[in-house]
Design an enzyme around this catalytic site. Structure first.
Site, PDB file in Angstrom:
ATOM      1  N   THR A  71       0.741  -1.270   0.054  1.00  0.00           N
ATOM      2  CA  THR A  71       0.053   0.132  -0.108  1.00  0.00           C
ATOM      3  C   THR A  71       1.011   1.363   0.084  1.00  0.00           C
ATOM      4  O   THR A  71       0.676   2.033  -0.824  1.00  0.00           O
ATOM      5  CB  THR A  71      -1.126  -0.092   1.049  1.00  0.00           C
ATOM      6  OG1 THR A  71      -1.921  -1.052   0.980  1.00  0.00           O
ATOM      7  CG2 THR A  71      -1.650   1.266   1.383  1.00  0.00           C
ATOM      8  N   ASN A 155      -6.083  -9.819  -7.792  1.00  0.00           N
ATOM      9  CA  ASN A 155      -6.203 -10.233  -6.404  1.00  0.00           C
ATOM     10  C   ASN A 155      -7.415 -11.035  -6.325  1.00  0.00           C
ATOM     11  O   ASN A 155      -7.356 -11.948  -5.717  1.00  0.00           O
ATOM     12  CB  ASN A 155      -6.047  -9.139  -5.359  1.00  0.00           C
ATOM     13  CG  ASN A 155      -6.867  -8.146  -5.411  1.00  0.00           C
ATOM     14  OD1 ASN A 155      -6.904  -7.380  -6.633  1.00  0.00           O
ATOM     15  ND2 ASN A 155      -7.628  -7.881  -4.416  1.00  0.00           N
ATOM     16  N   GLN A 183       0.354  -9.780  -6.202  1.00  0.00           N
ATOM     17  CA  GLN A 183      -0.186 -11.378  -6.477  1.00  0.00           C
ATOM     18  C   GLN A 183       0.878 -12.002  -7.713  1.00  0.00           C
ATOM     19  O   GLN A 183       0.672 -13.320  -7.269  1.00  0.00           O
ATOM     20  CB  GLN A 183      -1.609 -11.323  -7.081  1.00  0.00           C
ATOM     21  CG  GLN A 183      -2.635 -10.729  -6.090  1.00  0.00           C
ATOM     22  CD  GLN A 183      -2.743 -11.324  -4.631  1.00  0.00           C
ATOM     23  OE1 GLN A 183      -2.399 -12.545  -4.391  1.00  0.00           O
ATOM     24  NE2 GLN A 183      -3.086 -10.667  -3.792  1.00  0.00           N
ATOM     25  N   SER A 203       5.337  -7.290  -2.492  1.00  0.00           N
ATOM     26  CA  SER A 203       4.998  -7.425  -1.069  1.00  0.00           C
ATOM     27  C   SER A 203       5.460  -8.490  -0.492  1.00  0.00           C
ATOM     28  O   SER A 203       5.492  -9.524  -0.959  1.00  0.00           O
ATOM     29  CB  SER A 203       3.539  -7.211  -0.685  1.00  0.00           C
ATOM     30  OG  SER A 203       3.001  -7.527   0.445  1.00  0.00           O
ATOM     31  N   HIS A 205       4.520 -10.317   2.556  1.00  0.00           N
ATOM     32  CA  HIS A 205       3.586 -11.226   3.225  1.00  0.00           C
ATOM     33  C   HIS A 205       2.683 -12.117   2.211  1.00  0.00           C
ATOM     34  O   HIS A 205       2.189 -13.085   2.531  1.00  0.00           O
ATOM     35  CB  HIS A 205       2.747 -10.607   4.436  1.00  0.00           C
ATOM     36  CG  HIS A 205       1.407  -9.920   3.788  1.00  0.00           C
ATOM     37  ND1 HIS A 205       0.290 -10.305   3.400  1.00  0.00           N
ATOM     38  CD2 HIS A 205       1.480  -8.554   3.429  1.00  0.00           C
ATOM     39  CE1 HIS A 205      -0.592  -9.496   3.231  1.00  0.00           C
ATOM     40  NE2 HIS A 205      -0.038  -8.448   3.056  1.00  0.00           N
ATOM     41  N   THR A 243      14.184   4.707   9.490  1.00  0.00           N
ATOM     42  CA  THR A 243      15.040   3.472   9.664  1.00  0.00           C
ATOM     43  C   THR A 243      14.464   2.233   9.052  1.00  0.00           C
ATOM     44  O   THR A 243      13.499   1.964   9.451  1.00  0.00           O
ATOM     45  CB  THR A 243      15.427   3.263  11.264  1.00  0.00           C
ATOM     46  OG1 THR A 243      16.104   4.369  11.481  1.00  0.00           O
ATOM     47  CG2 THR A 243      16.391   2.044  11.453  1.00  0.00           C
ATOM     48  N   CYS A 331      -8.728  -6.182   2.594  1.00  0.00           N
ATOM     49  CA  CYS A 331      -8.352  -4.808   2.669  1.00  0.00           C
ATOM     50  C   CYS A 331      -9.212  -3.866   3.580  1.00  0.00           C
ATOM     51  O   CYS A 331      -9.058  -2.626   3.715  1.00  0.00           O
ATOM     52  CB  CYS A 331      -8.136  -4.205   1.556  1.00  0.00           C
ATOM     53  SG  CYS A 331      -9.600  -3.962   0.315  1.00  0.00           S
TER      54      CYS A 331
END
Length: 390
Positions: A71, A155, A183, A203, A205, A243, A331
């Site tokens: 995102t 997705n 995806q 992404s 995850h 960081t 989402c």
């Protein structure tokens, strides 16, 4: 819960052992911006992960900008403040496909500048000619340096978009192309250079890495992002301050390396399971529609629509029976709403009646058979209600 069948890999993938191990080891890492030994060790962890992610997507390490997730990466990319190496500064209009993730549809930063929607056909494909039409509408509104965003694989349906052809159309119009490839990574071969995209989002995850890490891949035509989302210390080549999340990034890199290494075998296996699942779902409900069945799709995704079915109550029924599935994009913090993707495909009457089954590398045929059993129960209950209503 023991004995559950998890069929919602498009929402998030179970964490890989290699990613978990890399994350745990990096929990004690120093600040990667520090010049002492501990800082240099942390920097080495980040740069190793950067190289692993780059190799997984067909890019160079320097093109990888780590973010907190897809995102954020989408929001970073979808800005007028993109400056090209040839001196053409800033984007003055945006075109996005109608099936994009909400972080693209609503997360861009174009404000009052012209924005156009690219329609998709009944199979859920954004055709290059339709993209060209949207670009022509932008020109008519005074936008001659556009940015276009089209995802690589949807997705909800798994439908794969003709990104390379779209890139040619966009570049011919003097535009830049952003691709949400969240995806696609780990499910089909991914080659940033070959796609012809200028920016690409991935992404952690979704491929079995930890949550809280993503990346924006920045192509050679983009010299500078003049308006980063987060300003400050100049990390990530000045494109994303703060960081770095060293543990999550370490896990992301490990997951990317493993996902690519197993891709060929895993994709073939998932495709066989997908076919097994789809055949039995449709056999139990001949009136159901398998979305995108006529076009190339991800090997792990099945989306089925059935008139009269309540997606919300069906997801609950599956859950109570020990099967995790989805009614679309995960989402909205558990909210089940009508699918804008199904509506865009020309099926508004099915937008609240569509279920998504998405599988992964550890999914078994027994998992699918359990889901098929619940589906038969749900379909039978629907038929019984409809029969009484008649």
């Amino acid at each position: 819960m023991a004995g559950r069948a998890y069929l919602d890999w498009n929402a998030t993938a179970p964490m890989r052992a290699a990613a978990r191990a890399a994350t745990v080891v990096a929990l004690d890492a120093g600040n990667p911006s520090s010049v002492h030994a501990e800082g240099r060790a942390a920097r080495a962890v980040v740069e190793r992960a950067r190289a692993e992610v780059a190799a997984a997507v067909g890019a160079t390490p320097r093109q990888i900008v780590f973010t907190s997730g897809a995102t954020e990466a989408n929001a970073l990319a979808l800005s007028p403040g993109l400056e090209l190496c040839d001196g053409h500064a800033h984007r003055d209009g945006l075109a996005v496909s109608a099936i994009e993730h909400p972080s693209v549809l609503r997360g861009h930063r174009f404000g009052t500048l012209p924005v156009e929607t690219v329609a998709v056909d009944c199979d859920g494909v954004a055709q290059p000619a339709t993209v060209a039409e949207a670009l022509a509408r932008l020109v008519a509104r005074g936008a001659v340096r556009p940015l276009v965003s089209v995802m690589l694989a949807n997705n909800e349906t798994g439908v794969i978009q003709p990104v390379a052809a779209i890139a040619s159309a966009v570049h011919a119009a003097g535009g830049l192309l952003h691709v949400d490839a969240v995806q696609a990574l780990g499910r089909i071969p991914l080659d940033f250079r070959g796609l012809g995209a200028d920016l690409m989002t991935v992404s952690s995850h979704k491929i079995g890495g930890p949550k809280g890490a993503g990346a924006l891949v920045v192509g050679p035509r983009v010299a500078h992002i003049a308006s980063p989302l987060i300003g400050g210390g100049g990390q990530e080549q000045g494109r994303r301050a703060g960081t770095e999340n060293v543990p999550a990034i370490a896990g992301f890199g490990a997951a990317a390396a493993e996902a690519v290494a197993e891709l060929a075998v895993a994709a073939d296996r998932m495709l066989g399971l997908r076919r097994h699942l789809a055949e039995r779902l449709l056999a139990a409900a001949p009136d159901a529609l398998e979305l995108g069945a006529a076009v190339p799709r991800l090997p792990n995704t099945v989306a089925v629509s059935l008139k009269g079915l309540s997606a919300e109550t069906s997801v609950i029924a599956f859950d109570l029976s020990g099967v995790a599935i989805s009614a679309g994009s995960a989402c909205s913090s558990g909210k089940v709403a009508a699918s804008h993707v199904v509506e865009a495909m020309g099926h508004p009457g099915l937008a609240g009646s569509t279920l998504r089954f998405s599988i992964g590398s550890t999914t078994t045929e027994a998992d699918l058979d359990r889901a098929i059993g619940v589906w038969r129960t749900v379909v039978g209950a629907l038929a019984n209600r409809q029969g009484k209503a008649a």
